[in-house]
Design an enzyme around this catalytic site. Structure first.
Site, PDB file in Angstrom:
ATOM      1  CB  VAL A  36      -0.936   0.018   1.207  1.00 15.38           C
ATOM      2  CG1 VAL A  36      -1.657   1.367   1.334  1.00 15.38           C
ATOM      3  CG2 VAL A  36      -1.787  -1.038   1.250  1.00 15.38           C
ATOM      4  CG  ASP A  55       7.501  -3.824   9.467  1.00 12.85           C
ATOM      5  OD1 ASP A  55       7.824  -2.692  10.086  1.00 12.85           O
ATOM      6  OD2 ASP A  55       6.457  -4.462   9.844  1.00 12.85           O
ATOM      7  CB  ALA A  98       4.872   2.589   1.258  1.00 15.73           C
ATOM      8  CE  LYS A  99       5.118  -1.299   8.360  1.00 20.62           C
ATOM      9  NZ  LYS A  99       6.173  -0.722   8.825  1.00 20.62           N
ATOM     10  N   GLY A 100       4.093  -2.889   3.295  1.00 17.89           N
ATOM     11  CA  GLY A 100       3.621  -4.080   2.686  1.00 17.89           C
ATOM     12  C   GLY A 100       3.664  -5.293   3.433  1.00 17.89           C
TER      13      GLY A 100
END
Ligand code: NAD
Length: 434
Positions: free
Chosen positions: A78, A164, A123-125
């Site tokens: 995202v 992460d 963002a992050k995934g």
């Protein structure tokens, strides 16, 4: 300057039912965002833009498992907002990954980058998988196929991942290699958190704990509390917690309580933090450490200390225990350790909270330094990294403090206000492309 405000209608604030689910990360983030947006009198057009993610990608990841069977995993990426620069945010491998959570964490990254004023968006995934049940080969194949699935968004100018939960520098090396193979040449600035040998930055491993130490010292100074002998309790003794504790002890503080997932220890004379770190290196956890008295993680949060550093999990300070917290300062090393509903209890008790988006932004700041070094092809000494990190963390703390005093709001709301106004300004200047 011309008035570039977007078309108006009214901001409809969500009702109080949102707080019924105190622990939903998206709700927690959005309720803070809403409050700051209201105080900033943010125009409804920009409010609406910032409440939406720019891009949400979901990909199927077919992988040949070691058994010879094909398994299909789901991967998500995202991009919340890229108005200030390339999207920045980690990738996690976990069974609990969901689109809602990834969206919240992506927006969180937008605010975190903006509060320390580094030129990145958020963002992050994640990939829904249990990495603890997978072989190294399976993890590599998942990483490479996920990278290939989100290839269209990745790039040093568009989307720059980082490690992460359950991903590390090895995963980043596979991601960088896969991207580079598609391009036909080496592109190390496509990710940060890489091994130093392939373009990672010196000082990155310690950066988040260092930022926690720097902001905690600023808070002590602001409250006119002496650093020497200030008592500290740290929940979580991993990367952030142990290094934060070590650097606070080096600065003259007395770390009297530490814990990890196995429980905690209380030693009022003050721990020898490097000794505890080498115990954990040897035994993996603090279990059986035996220095001082054993205590639970719940008890650690309620210890009488000058500084409490939650550096493990989200949602540990809630409406259930906020009343019992006796620390004068809470410096949030973890992401989201305090629920939105607990904020007002801490405020009423006069506890000074350095919010996560500021306190733990040291990590993303040195990620930015890594990206800068990769793009410049010129590498800095660890001292240079640490000096530049100090400058950014101290300046950011002071900016947030100033705004909190001007508007008579707590540090969390002020941090969101600083971040949102930076992002909103760029939206006003750029306008809406039609
Ligand atoms: P880590 O895996 O290195 O350490 C986590 C620590 O928390 C371990 O000591 C673990 O035993 C402990 N822990 C786990 N469950 C616990 C429980 N139920 N009760 C008490 N302790 C528990 O992780 P980390 O990188 O130190 O990250 C910690 C927090 O900081 C996370 O919220 C993470 O999102 C946040 N954070 C990390 C970075 C970074 O650069 N590492 C940057 C920003 C924010």
């Amino acid at each position: 300057m011309p008035d570039l405000r977007l078309p108006t209608d009214t901001i409809v604030l969500p009702d109080k039912d949102r707080f019924l689910n105190e622990e939903n990360p998206f709700e927690a983030m959005m309720s803070r965002f809403d409050r700051a947006a209201q105080l900033l009198d943010l125009e409804p057009g920009i409010y609406k833009v910032l409440r939406h993610a720019e891009k949400e990608i979901t990909v199927s990841i077919p992988v040949m498992m070691d058994s010879g069977e094909v398994e299909v995993f789901t991967g998500i990426r995202v991009l919340h907002n890229t108005s200030r620069g390339p999207a920045k945010g980690g990738i996690r491998f976990d069974m609990n990954v969901s689109l809602d959570e990834v969206k919240a964490l992506a927006a969180w990254m937008t605010w975190k980058c903006a509060v320390v004023n580094i030129p990145f968006g958020g963002a992050k995934g994640g990939v829904i998988c249990d990495p603890h049940k997978m072989s190294v080969g399976e993890l590599e194949r998942v990483t490479r196929r996920y990278t290939s699935g989100i290839m269209a968004t990745l790039g040093p100018d568009s989307d720059v991942p980082a490690p992460d939960v359950n991903t590390n520098e090895r995963v980043m090396a596979w991601l960088m290699d896969t991207y580079s193979m598609h391009k036909g040449y080496t592109v190390n600035a496509v990710t940060t958190g890489k091994p130093v040998e392939m373009g990672g930055s010196l000082g990155r491993r310690e950066a988040t704990g260092r930022g926690v130490m720097l902001t905690a010292l600023q808070a002590l100074e602001h409250l006119k509390m002496p650093v020497k002998g200030a008592t500290v309790a740290v929940q979580g003794f991993g990367n952030v917690g142990s290094i934060g504790a070590q650097l606070l002890a080096e600065a003259g503080c007395k770390v009297i309580a530490i814990s990890d997932r196995t429980g905690g220890w209380y030693y009022p004379k003050g721990f020898d933090v490097p000794d505890a770190m080498s115990y954990v290196k040897q035994h993996k956890t603090l279990e059986g450490y035996g220095k001082g008295d054993a205590m639970t993680n719940e008890q650690l949060l309620e210890v009488e200390v000058d500084v409490l550093v939650p550096a493990a999990l989200e949602n540990v300070i809630t409406t259930k225990n906020a009343e019992q917290i006796k620390a004068k300062i809470i410096c949030e090393g973890a992401n989201g350790p305090t629920t939105a509903a607990a904020d007002s209890i801490l405020d009423a008790k006069g506890i000074f909270v350095v919010p996560d988006i500021l306190a733990n932004a040291g990590g993303v700041t040195v990620s930015y330094f890594e990206w800068v070094q990769n793009r410049g092809g010129y590498y800095w000494t660890e001292q240079t990294v640490n000096d530049r990190l100090r400058e950014i963390m101290v300046n950011s703390f002071r900016e947030v403090l100033k705004l909190s005093q001007q508007h008579k709001v707590n540090m969390r709301t002020a941090a969101y206000m600083v971040a949102i106004s930076r992002v909103a300004t760029v939206h006003r200047l750029r306008g809406i492309y039609a």
